[in-house]
Design a protein around this motif. Structure first.
Motif, PDB file in Angstrom:
ATOM      1  N   THR A   1      -4.026   2.538   0.702  1.00  0.00           N
ATOM      2  CA  THR A   1      -3.658   1.187   1.103  1.00  0.00           C
ATOM      3  C   THR A   1      -3.142   0.427  -0.120  1.00  0.00           C
ATOM      4  O   THR A   1      -3.354   0.836  -1.260  1.00  0.00           O
TER       5      THR A   1
ATOM      6  N   HIS B   1      -4.216  -2.271  -1.218  1.00  0.00           N
ATOM      7  CA  HIS B   1      -5.377  -2.686  -1.991  1.00  0.00           C
ATOM      8  C   HIS B   1      -5.810  -1.606  -2.971  1.00  0.00           C
ATOM      9  O   HIS B   1      -6.011  -1.867  -4.160  1.00  0.00           O
TER      10      HIS B   1
ATOM     11  N   GLY C   1       5.735 -12.904  -3.917  1.00  0.00           N
ATOM     12  CA  GLY C   1       6.226 -13.492  -2.681  1.00  0.00           C
ATOM     13  C   GLY C   1       5.733 -12.847  -1.408  1.00  0.00           C
ATOM     14  O   GLY C   1       6.407 -12.909  -0.386  1.00  0.00           O
ATOM     15  N   ILE C   2       4.583 -12.185  -1.433  1.00  0.00           N
ATOM     16  CA  ILE C   2       4.040 -11.715  -0.164  1.00  0.00           C
ATOM     17  C   ILE C   2       2.607 -12.198   0.007  1.00  0.00           C
ATOM     18  O   ILE C   2       1.907 -12.472  -0.956  1.00  0.00           O
ATOM     19  N   ASP C   3       2.209 -12.288   1.273  1.00  0.00           N
ATOM     20  CA  ASP C   3       0.909 -12.811   1.626  1.00  0.00           C
ATOM     21  C   ASP C   3      -0.137 -11.711   1.455  1.00  0.00           C
ATOM     22  O   ASP C   3      -0.100 -10.699   2.141  1.00  0.00           O
TER      23      ASP C   3
ATOM     24  N   GLY D   1      -3.220 -11.475   2.279  1.00  0.00           N
ATOM     25  CA  GLY D   1      -4.019 -11.193   3.473  1.00  0.00           C
ATOM     26  C   GLY D   1      -3.300 -10.255   4.424  1.00  0.00           C
ATOM     27  O   GLY D   1      -3.926  -9.479   5.144  1.00  0.00           O
ATOM     28  N   TYR D   2      -1.974 -10.321   4.400  1.00  0.00           N
ATOM     29  CA  TYR D   2      -1.203  -9.498   5.315  1.00  0.00           C
ATOM     30  C   TYR D   2      -1.082  -8.057   4.829  1.00  0.00           C
ATOM     31  O   TYR D   2      -1.196  -7.119   5.602  1.00  0.00           O
TER      32      TYR D   2
ATOM     33  N   LEU E   1      -2.760  -6.404   1.988  1.00  0.00           N
ATOM     34  CA  LEU E   1      -3.791  -5.682   1.227  1.00  0.00           C
ATOM     35  C   LEU E   1      -4.361  -4.478   1.970  1.00  0.00           C
ATOM     36  O   LEU E   1      -4.496  -3.403   1.415  1.00  0.00           O
ATOM     37  N   GLY E   2      -4.717  -4.663   3.228  1.00  0.00           N
ATOM     38  CA  GLY E   2      -5.354  -3.578   3.967  1.00  0.00           C
ATOM     39  C   GLY E   2      -4.379  -2.601   4.594  1.00  0.00           C
ATOM     40  O   GLY E   2      -4.793  -1.692   5.300  1.00  0.00           O
TER      41      GLY E   2
ATOM     42  N   TYR F   1      -1.109   0.211   4.877  1.00  0.00           N
ATOM     43  CA  TYR F   1      -0.522   1.372   4.213  1.00  0.00           C
ATOM     44  C   TYR F   1       0.975   1.104   4.001  1.00  0.00           C
ATOM     45  O   TYR F   1       1.572   0.319   4.737  1.00  0.00           O
TER      46      TYR F   1
ATOM     47  N   GLN G   1       3.544   0.741   6.792  1.00  0.00           N
ATOM     48  CA  GLN G   1       3.489  -0.416   7.689  1.00  0.00           C
ATOM     49  C   GLN G   1       4.287  -1.601   7.156  1.00  0.00           C
ATOM     50  O   GLN G   1       4.328  -2.642   7.787  1.00  0.00           O
TER      51      GLN G   1
ATOM     52  N   MET H   1       9.425  -5.395   1.297  1.00  0.00           N
ATOM     53  CA  MET H   1       8.029  -5.689   0.951  1.00  0.00           C
ATOM     54  C   MET H   1       7.463  -4.605   0.064  1.00  0.00           C
ATOM     55  O   MET H   1       6.723  -4.882  -0.876  1.00  0.00           O
TER      56      MET H   1
END
Lengths: 335, 361, 306
Positions: A105, A107, A140-142, A144-145, A147-148, A150, A153, A158
């Motif tokens: 991931t 993360h 420039g990326i969130d 929360g969106y 981190l989890g 792969y 996705q 991005m």
């Protein structure tokens, strides 16, 4: 400040029993990237720009010449001692698909280098996740969106931002971007380029931009220097705008002429030369490397190798016996 | 070159066995026009059948060289395949028609007539990067295979025509025909692709990303060749590309695709000089150029849609559009043609376009 | 910044914790297996044999009862697969024999995969001298003719149970996996993410353990399952040939006795005695093959979640 002098690299291609063929990827290249500066390497495939980028990022070794990182020459150091220096130089790969491990991931991908960083700098474990979030926001990326998630996705753009965030985990001094937007959708390319530009301005990270597309180099390195490479040799170098608007080397002119004209928005340059393709150049090692393709060659070009030097005609250096400015780039069409 | 070069001589084009009268000669027929109407192509996915092309309409005038420009997911490749009726499962042409002069509705063709039409009427040039050539056979052998599968009687004349074409593109024809794919550079391979598409005298040629993975200078040469051959042989040429610059350099007409729709279509110089659709405008602004003020280049916000993320109703571009109106969320804008320019946009259709403009949140 | 992303609540740690990932992984595995009925059948078969190996011997007395009145009895309700030359229930023999067979298979698989993966990874990752040395060793192993060596070995050393058997088979079988893992490693190490990990200064342990190994997991898992079947064939074959002492209950022993003792190839009476162990081997192989089909999807997060 990162400088290189006389960098050479020769690859041996496996041949038959009678011996192997040598490919001279770099023939003594000098360069300097000032702290916080932007430098572009331009050229076609096989010109040595990628090899040079990989050598600068410490992923390959050169045969001769010297790389100096912040005043420290690299050659006398053992590979182990070199590593911390080269860690300050991070390569952004061309392909964001293969640059991220598909089984981990985002993360996990960010955490590994941050854990190392925390250990080196004596920061607490809580810093790691906080820093991962900061870096993702910075590109420039969130957080929360992504981190989890792969890599598969995420969109190509991005993914490339994640790759940049990962490079930033080690607080690099320089990013080496090798064709970093060529695999990203056209409408999103500019936002990645803008991000790199923005990081340079905000963090003071210097930027080495490697590409075949002079127009993107113009966008990213408008204040910096441009190096035009041909067959492992720098044939022209100078301030980006100056090289683009007043090219004196015929190869630079050929490259600039090859860029498609946006008919309707622009008109072709007055002296645009329709260039010829690369011939079989393997054995043409005598004289100027570009002579065989050059429409302006003379006898001297076929015997002598021109070296990079300044001239009174322009503000940049070139390796040509017959330098002449030509108006090859398109001009804006007046509506 | 031992086996291929010494054939009996014949007049140009005489190898065409059953349709000899169709071949370019002194009284060559005009190049074909193409009319695509309400073409819907759907792909089967776990989420059900999703449209890759949502009712595309496109008229290509005979003798023009038209660029079809779009990003990934725009449906440009699907459209190209539809022209050959070659959409592969899980995709299928759900409705609509593709009329090609001299062939009729391609969507209705199948089996042998369709196979014959590909090559004789329609020449398809694959991406240079894609390995469309057989690595085990010489180019000459593949040329003969092509001739035999199309029932060409005079193979020697076919080989001669191929050599002429290759020679026209600046290559040594005999040497190339005797070579394997790996012995040729990217630019040479691309020329071979063009030769194979044209050697059966196809008058409609579709080029799929013809310069991807080629060097800048090679790209420039190939583009010049495309333009010249198009003129000399009197072709109708369609060029699919993601690169606005490549299309701008060669084409005289330009169709811009987004989310399975043709959003703008017109003369290349006009589309580039005064783009009408907000997507075209954004795309052109996002291209770094050599001319003009580089700081004016700006990114297009958002990202291209995929099959699953297309808006269910309304305009396909609504999510990224800077001039979105209320109506855009519910009604798909119909293509409107004025002075040879077709645009599918509510904001452009409503004159003056500034009315009803909304701020983007 | 010109990118629009859905604003979701930042959940620090939660989305990334190991426990959550593990939970997601097993949920994904279940989803992959449910995707095709054949995979569920495979899992059921493999589970059945594992249960047999674990608990089979507990279901029967240590010495299976003989019945002199029912030698080579035909299949019946009491004896679904008939009886053997001593009147012992064939089904009981198959069930109690499973432990030896499967234990050997597992031990062999673990040894081949562990040794093969380790040597392959080291050779492929370090290249150079390491590579040359390890690959010569692998070539050496590959040139050892397995069966003749086993025949010779069995005359001097009586294999002490399934573990010893598995050890020998394992040491004779890791070469192929080592070569395959090496070539996979060589191609993976050129990938951007491995290069990036090196550029970031991550440790070799991390790169091999966390970046390379998971990418090869489907490959390794597949090889492991195939190694199990290979080991089962090998040992059953050895017992069938009669080169190993019949000191324990084993499918190979059954086959041997059925063919050479009972004349199963000529008389119909011993046929069920022959077919029962054969069927067990076939069924187990089938189960493993059906499960192997799912490995690619299990270890690839993209295929797992779609």
């Amino acid at each position: 400040m990162i400088t290189g002098t006389g960098i050479t690299k020769t690859y041996k291609q496996r041949g038959d029993v009678l011996g192997s063929r040598e490919v001279r990827a770099l023939r003594g290249v000098d360069f300097a990237v000032p702290r916080g500066g932007a430098v572009s390497f331009i050229g076609e495939s096989g010109c040595g720009k990628t090899t040079l980028g990989r050598i600068i990022a410490g992923l390959e070794t050169h045969d001769s010449g010297e790389i100096v990182i912040d005043g420290t020459p690299m050659t006398p150091l053992s590979p182990r001692r070199r590593r911390p220096y080269f860690r300050r130089i991070q390569l952004i790969h061309q392909d964001p698909y293969s640059a991220l491990n598909p089984t981990r991931t985002i993360h996990q991908t960010l955490r590994a280098p941050l854990e190392l960083r925390a250990r080196q700098t004596g920061r607490p474990g809580s810093w790691i996740d906080q820093r991962a979030g900061e870096l993702l926001s910075l590109v420039g990326i969130d957080p929360g969106y992504v981190l989890g998630r792969y890599p598969h996705q995420l969109s190509g753009g991005m993914r490339q931002r994640v790759v940049i965030a990962r490079a930033l985990t080690v607080d690099p001094e320089m990013l080496v971007a090798d064709e970093s937007v060529s695999m990203i959708d056209v409408s999103m390319r500019l936002s990645i380029l803008a991000l790199l530009k923005d990081l340079r301005e905000r963090l003071g990270v210097s930027l080495l931009f490697i590409t075949h597309d002079i127009a993107t180099a113009r966008y990213i390195g408008d204040a910096g220097e441009l190096y035009v490479l041909y067959r492992g040799q720098v044939v022209e170098r100078g301030l980006t705008e100056s090289v683009i608007h007043e090219p004196v080397h015929p190869y630079t002119q050929a490259l600039l002429s090859a860029i498609p004209v946006l008919h309707g928005l622009e008109r072709p340059g007055r002296e645009r030369v329709v260039p010829t393709e690369a011939l079989d150049e393997r054995h043409a090692d005598e004289g100027c490397l570009f002579a065989r393709r050059c429409p302006f060659r003379t006898e001297r070009c076929e015997k002598e190798l021109p070296v990079l030097a300044g001239c009174q005609d322009s503000s940049h250096e070139h390796a040509c016996f017959h330098p002449q400015r030509r108006a090859v780039i398109p001009v804006e069409a007046v509506a | 070159m031992t086996t291929l070069s010494h054939g009996p001589s014949g007049s140009p084009g005489s190898h065409s066995s059953e349709e000899g009268d169709l071949v370019a000669g002194p009284a060559a027929p005009p190049p074909p026009g193409v009319r695509v109407r309400d073409l819907v192509v759907v792909y089967k996915t776990p989420l059900g059948e999703l449209p890759a092309l949502g009712g595309v309409g496109l008229t290509v005038d005979p003798g023009t060289i038209t660029g079809i420009v779009g990003e990934s997911g725009s449906g440009k490749s699907t459209l190209a395949l539809s022209l050959l009726n070659a959409v592969q499962p899980p995709g299928r042409i759900a409705s609509g028609s593709v009329e090609i002069d001299g062939l009729g509705d391609v969507v209705r063709l199948d089996g042998d007539p369709l196979r014959r039409a590909r090559g004789r009427h329609l020449g398809y040039v694959f991406q240079a990067a894609q390995n469309s050539l057989n690595p085990l056979k010489t180019i000459g052998k593949q040329l003969l295979d092509l001739g035999r599968s199309h029932g060409v009687a005079d193979l020697a004349a076919l080989v001669r025509d191929a050599k002429d074409l290759l020679g026209r593109m600046g290559l040594d024809g005999a040497r190339v025909l005797d070579s394997h794919q790996h012995e040729l550079s990217g630019g040479m391979r691309q020329r071979v692709g063009i030769m194979l598409a044209l050697v059966l005298n196809a008058r409609l040629v579709i080029l799929d990303e013809p310069t991807t993975a080629l060097d800048m200078i090679t790209q420039a040469t190939i583009l010049r060749i495309i333009r010249e051959i198009h003129k000399e042989r009197g072709l109708t040429t369609l060029m699919i590309t993601h690169d606005m610059g490549v299309a701008a350099e060669v084409t005289d007409h330009l169709a811009v695709m987004y989310g399975g729709q043709v959003v703008e279509h017109g003369r290349t110089t006009e589309v580039l000089g005064s783009p009408a659709h907000p997507y075209t405008q954004g795309l052109i602004r996002a291209i770094p150029r050599l001319s003009g003020d580089i700081t004016k280049a700006s990114a297009l916000p958002g990202r291209p849609p995929t099959l699953g993320t297309l808006p269910k109703q309304g305009c396909v571009f609504q999510e990224r559009c800077p001039v979105r109106m209320d109506v855009c969320a519910t009604v798909a804008p119909p293509p409107v043609t004025t002075h040879g320019r077709t645009v599918a946009c509510h904001a452009t259709a409503a004159a003056p376009p500034l009315d009803g403009r909304k701020e983007q949140p | 910044m010109s990118v629009t992303v859905p604003q979701t609540e930042l959940q620090p740690g939660l989305s990334g914790t190991r426990a959550a990932l593990r939970r997601n992984f097993w949920r994904g595995v279940a989803r992959v297996l449910r995707r095709k009925p054949s995979r569920m059948v495979g899992v059921a078969i493999v589970a059945l044999f594992l249960l047999m190996a674990a608990f089979g011997p507990m279901l029967y007395p240590a010495h299976l009862p003989r019945d002199n009145n029912a030698l080579y009895a035909p299949p019946s309700l009491a004896h679904p697969f008939g009886t053997d030359f001593e009147g012992t229930d064939v089904l009981a023999l198959v069930v109690t024999g499973a432990r030896y067979v499967i234990l050997t298979g597992l031990v062999t698989a673990v040894i081949t995969v562990a040794a093969g993966t380790l040597l392959g990874l080291l050779a492929g990752f370090h290249r150079g001298r390491w590579d040359t040395a390890l690959m010569r060793l692998t070539d050496l192993q590959l040139t050892i003719p397995g069966l003749p060596l086993l025949l010779v070995l069995s005359t001097v050393w009586k294999f002490q149970g399934p573990l010893a058997m598995g050890l020998v088979l394992g040491l004779l079988g890791w070469g192929g996996i080592a070569r395959a893992v090496r070539s996979q490693t060589l191609s993976l190490r050129e990938r951007g993410f491995i290069e990036a990990a090196r550029g970031l200064g991550l440790s070799t342990t991390h790169i091999i353990g966390r970046e390379l190994l998971p990418s090869m997991a489907p490959y390794i898992a597949m090889n492991m399952l195939i190694a199990v079947t290979g080991a089962i064939y090998a040992q059953v074959g050895l017992f069938f040939l009669g080169v190993l002492p019949f000191d324990s209950n084993n499918w190979g022993v059954m086959l041997n006795l059925a063919v050479f003792g009972g004349g199963a190839l000529t008389s119909a009476a011993a046929l069920p005695y022959l077919l029962a162990p054969l069927l067990a081997i076939l069924l187990l192989t089938l189960g493993i093959v059906l499960v192997v089909d799912a490995m690619d999807e299990i270890f690839n997060p993209r295929l797992r979640e779609e």
